[in-house]
Design a protein around this motif. Sequence first.
Motif, PDB file in Angstrom:
ATOM      1  N   LEU A  35       6.900 -16.244   3.940  1.00  0.00           N
ATOM      2  CA  LEU A  35       6.307 -15.291   2.998  1.00  0.00           C
ATOM      3  C   LEU A  35       5.116 -14.575   3.626  1.00  0.00           C
ATOM      4  O   LEU A  35       4.263 -15.198   4.262  1.00  0.00           O
ATOM      5  CB  LEU A  35       5.822 -16.017   1.745  1.00  0.00           C
ATOM      6  CG  LEU A  35       6.837 -16.357   0.658  1.00  0.00           C
ATOM      7  CD1 LEU A  35       6.120 -16.987  -0.522  1.00  0.00           C
ATOM      8  CD2 LEU A  35       7.604 -15.118   0.229  1.00  0.00           C
ATOM      9  N   ARG A  78       2.202 -11.462   2.505  1.00  0.00           N
ATOM     10  CA  ARG A  78       1.701 -10.484   1.534  1.00  0.00           C
ATOM     11  C   ARG A  78       0.458  -9.839   2.120  1.00  0.00           C
ATOM     12  O   ARG A  78      -0.538 -10.522   2.384  1.00  0.00           O
ATOM     13  CB  ARG A  78       1.367 -11.150   0.193  1.00  0.00           C
ATOM     14  CG  ARG A  78       0.722 -10.201  -0.819  1.00  0.00           C
ATOM     15  CD  ARG A  78       1.687  -9.118  -1.303  1.00  0.00           C
ATOM     16  NE  ARG A  78       0.937  -7.912  -1.640  1.00  0.00           N
ATOM     17  CZ  ARG A  78       1.421  -6.940  -2.420  1.00  0.00           C
ATOM     18  NH1 ARG A  78       2.620  -7.028  -2.930  1.00  0.00           N
ATOM     19  NH2 ARG A  78       0.689  -5.892  -2.670  1.00  0.00           N
ATOM     20  N   THR A 116      -2.886 -15.894  -3.904  1.00  0.00           N
ATOM     21  CA  THR A 116      -1.888 -14.870  -3.611  1.00  0.00           C
ATOM     22  C   THR A 116      -0.522 -15.514  -3.416  1.00  0.00           C
ATOM     23  O   THR A 116       0.490 -15.001  -3.906  1.00  0.00           O
ATOM     24  CB  THR A 116      -2.287 -14.075  -2.359  1.00  0.00           C
ATOM     25  OG1 THR A 116      -3.624 -13.632  -2.515  1.00  0.00           O
ATOM     26  CG2 THR A 116      -1.382 -12.879  -2.160  1.00  0.00           C
ATOM     27  N   ASN A 148       0.844 -16.269  -6.749  1.00  0.00           N
ATOM     28  CA  ASN A 148       1.286 -15.048  -7.421  1.00  0.00           C
ATOM     29  C   ASN A 148       2.614 -14.555  -6.865  1.00  0.00           C
ATOM     30  O   ASN A 148       3.442 -14.015  -7.599  1.00  0.00           O
ATOM     31  CB  ASN A 148       0.221 -13.956  -7.298  1.00  0.00           C
ATOM     32  CG  ASN A 148      -0.936 -14.185  -8.263  1.00  0.00           C
ATOM     33  OD1 ASN A 148      -0.750 -14.777  -9.320  1.00  0.00           O
ATOM     34  ND2 ASN A 148      -2.118 -13.739  -7.902  1.00  0.00           N
ATOM     35  N   CYS A 149       2.820 -14.743  -5.547  1.00  0.00           N
ATOM     36  CA  CYS A 149       4.102 -14.341  -4.951  1.00  0.00           C
ATOM     37  C   CYS A 149       5.226 -15.255  -5.435  1.00  0.00           C
ATOM     38  O   CYS A 149       6.335 -14.799  -5.730  1.00  0.00           O
ATOM     39  CB  CYS A 149       4.027 -14.402  -3.427  1.00  0.00           C
ATOM     40  SG  CYS A 149       3.031 -13.099  -2.702  1.00  0.00           S
ATOM     41  N   PRO A 167       4.976  -9.003  -5.936  1.00  0.00           N
ATOM     42  CA  PRO A 167       6.080  -9.244  -5.013  1.00  0.00           C
ATOM     43  C   PRO A 167       5.530  -9.485  -3.601  1.00  0.00           C
ATOM     44  O   PRO A 167       4.549  -8.874  -3.213  1.00  0.00           O
ATOM     45  CB  PRO A 167       6.878  -7.942  -5.061  1.00  0.00           C
ATOM     46  CG  PRO A 167       5.919  -6.905  -5.520  1.00  0.00           C
ATOM     47  CD  PRO A 167       4.872  -7.593  -6.338  1.00  0.00           C
ATOM     48  N   PRO A 168       6.148 -10.392  -2.830  1.00  0.00           N
ATOM     49  CA  PRO A 168       5.727 -10.562  -1.441  1.00  0.00           C
ATOM     50  C   PRO A 168       6.099  -9.332  -0.619  1.00  0.00           C
ATOM     51  O   PRO A 168       7.044  -8.626  -0.946  1.00  0.00           O
ATOM     52  CB  PRO A 168       6.512 -11.797  -0.986  1.00  0.00           C
ATOM     53  CG  PRO A 168       7.666 -11.903  -1.913  1.00  0.00           C
ATOM     54  CD  PRO A 168       7.244 -11.295  -3.205  1.00  0.00           C
ATOM     55  N   SER A 169       5.306  -9.069   0.442  1.00  0.00           N
ATOM     56  CA  SER A 169       5.633  -7.928   1.320  1.00  0.00           C
ATOM     57  C   SER A 169       6.947  -8.189   2.029  1.00  0.00           C
ATOM     58  O   SER A 169       7.835  -7.337   2.060  1.00  0.00           O
ATOM     59  CB  SER A 169       4.514  -7.701   2.338  1.00  0.00           C
ATOM     60  OG  SER A 169       3.270  -7.552   1.698  1.00  0.00           O
ATOM     61  N   THR A 175      13.280 -13.892  -5.120  1.00  0.00           N
ATOM     62  CA  THR A 175      12.154 -13.122  -4.601  1.00  0.00           C
ATOM     63  C   THR A 175      11.858 -11.906  -5.481  1.00  0.00           C
ATOM     64  O   THR A 175      12.780 -11.152  -5.820  1.00  0.00           O
ATOM     65  CB  THR A 175      12.458 -12.626  -3.169  1.00  0.00           C
ATOM     66  OG1 THR A 175      13.038 -13.702  -2.445  1.00  0.00           O
ATOM     67  CG2 THR A 175      11.192 -12.137  -2.482  1.00  0.00           C
ATOM     68  N   GLY A 176      10.610 -11.742  -5.877  1.00  0.00           N
ATOM     69  CA  GLY A 176      10.201 -10.558  -6.631  1.00  0.00           C
ATOM     70  C   GLY A 176      10.671 -10.549  -8.078  1.00  0.00           C
ATOM     71  O   GLY A 176      10.495  -9.564  -8.788  1.00  0.00           O
TER      72      GLY A 176
END
Lengths: 290, 317, 247
Positions: free
Chosen positions: C10, C12, C45, C48-49, C55-57, C69-70
């Motif tokens: 992951l 972010r 963070t 939160n992801c 959403p994670p980067s 994911t997301g």
Amino acid sequence: MMSLFVQVLISGLAIGAIYALIATGFSLLSQGSQTVNFAQGDFVVVPAFVMLAANSYGLPIWASFIVALVVAALVLGVLFKRLMVDPILPHGAMQLSIATMALSIVLQNGMLNAGGAQAFPFPGINGGLHFGNIFIDWQSVSILLAAVVAVTALNLFMGRTRIGRAIQASAQGPQVARLLGINVARMVLITFVLNAALVTLAALLVSPIYLVKFDNGIGIGLAAFSAAIIGGFNQVRGAVVGGLLLGVVQNFAATFGPTQYRDAVPMLLLIIFILFRPQGLLGRAEERRV
Amino acid sequence: MNQPHRVLPLALVLLLVAGLAGSVLKPYPIYLISLWAVYTISAIGLNLTLGFAGQISLAQASFVGFGAYATALLLPHGVPFGFTLVIGAAISFILGVLLGFPALRVQGHYLAFVTLALATIAFLVFRNESWLTHGTAGIDKIARPIPFTSDVAYMWLCLAALAVVTLGVWWLLRSPWGRAFLALRENPVRAASLGVDVRTYTLLAFAIGAGLGGVSGALFAPLGQYIEPSEFALPLSFSLLLMVVVGGSGSFLGPFLGAMVSVALPEVLRSFQDYYLLIYGVIVILLLVFSPDGIVGIIARGVARLRPTDAPVEPKP
Amino acid sequence: MSVVLEARDLHRHFGGVKAVNGVSFAVEEGEILGVIGPNGSGKSTLFNCLLGQIPPSTGQVLLDGKDVTGMKPIELNRRGVSRTFQLLQVFPQLSSRENLILAGQEHIGSRMKRLFGRPDAGLSAAADRMLEQFKLSHVAALPAGGLSYGQQKLLDAAMAFMAGPRLVLLDEPAGGVNLSLLGSFRERLRAMNAQGGSTFVVIEHNMDFVMSLCTRVMCIAEGKVIANGKPDDVRNDPTVIEAYLGH
């Protein structure tokens, strides 16, 4: 066709400049003290009636303007803040907005009872200048000039003077401002007086065009809210851009579109902006939630 | 006072008393009681949206308008009143769902402005599309449904409708939906983390509130037997909002009391003639200064003072 | 034992700041994983992801092997992910019992059935059992806003268990809780873990609480996992000690 286009553009800019003044005051209040004033339109009509009254007692219009300025600063500035905003804001910003809706009812009915339901004429500037077949009226030119001077003066005051910077600091972060030794309560009070001055100037400029009628504030207010939101709520520069844009779009729509839906134009723009660009033309995305 | 199950009997007794009083009164008070019932239905709807679900709407007048025009336009075509009422409520319910979509994107003052803008556009449509709405000339000779043609009978119909709405909303508020609405108002992020579908409940809060506006409009049209566009313009939206706030936003009895003040005040202040709206506005402002939870808040504090053994009244955060 | 939650590489980023910078880990069924790390290390963070708040980067989050994911918080909740927040998030106007009913009601039946069914959605008994387990029975009918901070914190945690979750993420459950209550609070969480067979991930600053509650501890610093193992091993890991002392 070209001449009509230029005339519509200029008179649109003129009315837009007035919207800009009213929207600027509206943004100042919401920025400086979370006061979203639903009576802002009526705030423009009150000094117009004061000027008419002073004028009817024989005062020249410039002296009437000064009388109106003083009355507005006291009533729409100081008293409004002390008697309504200060006690209600602690209950919530939305409660205060609802109270300003009630204030709008009070002001409109007060003016209806004091002045009557008819539209009163207001002294303006006649004549104009011909460039070929393009006619430019002094009224619009003087409105634009006055608005430019007022907005420039306001910007200089906010950016270059100690008090102006203190007002900005208080609006952006009251706690930090307090630590810096700024008297935040006084700065907020000055913001209310500035708003009163802006609506009084707007009253002087708009009344020859729209005349003075007790319920003019509804339409003026809707236009000012739209201008403020289009430009970027909480942005003084934005209010100017929003006001001018709205004035021009509205004037073109009224000239070339169906007249009975003229009032829908600012509303449609407002809805489109809030839903798709709530930060306004000049705002940043973070600022959208109040 | 926020507990619907405690005050439901009170609300129903209020209706009965109003009806009995109306039955022995002259035509004008009968009209006022009917109007009170009609406004209360609309205010109950707005209170659901604003008071319980926390979503401000300045478009409630438009939904009253949709209900009123649906009834006024369909009745002459032989559609029975019961159907026009359902159709008006359904139109308002569906348009209420649409009104809810902006609330999924913006809140607070932004939502107030969007709904205000939509209400203004709805008014312009009522006024300008005269092929449908008869424009500013309005629609007259709107018939009352048989056998409710007399003033007293129609008043009982309005009160009966209000009773049904009261029971329905009482049921709704004590159901899991009521709990979800409250969660939506208090803390939507936490609500979503507990599985509360914020999106659906927001739209429902608008739609149900709007639907009740439509019911109110359907009853409004045959009451005065004449409607015209300006009756459904912004001032009615403001007025309904103030009814909710004056009564006590988010309290079950609030709309009943708020609408009562709004209908009765012009009569009480009859000797002040044109000044009554001014005085009404001042009263609203004073109430917001001194009792932000409205008349219900004043009563609740009074009751608490009379019974000091009870737990103190919790002020709203 | 099966893997309940898995994070795969992951990332972010916020502008140039790499808040989460390549985090991978897995949590097995029944585990209590503690996540520690100095302030600003990227714990929040990361949470939160995992929870769909942001959403994670890049990277993946898997729940029971499925890519989530997301996914939005509400969809994760429907899949059995429950959480608490760092700050207290009970509904102050509702009673303790009503708070718990609210936490469970959306997981029972259809929305229409809930409207026309029983006002408590049939959850009163379950809510009362939960109140008993968290030693809150005596305040069942009181508005949550009137409870003590410690009681509200207990209620907040209890709400996370009402829907019989598969995975519970607790964000600083012990934060601000009175020392005298901590012991019993830990026992409550242990008991919930033992009886429900559910899996916990816990962010916590109180080192004693983490070490005594968790079966495994993971330490994060500057957005990366620097240690992951048994509580005692992580506690004595020199890189962990350095991460805490060095900042």
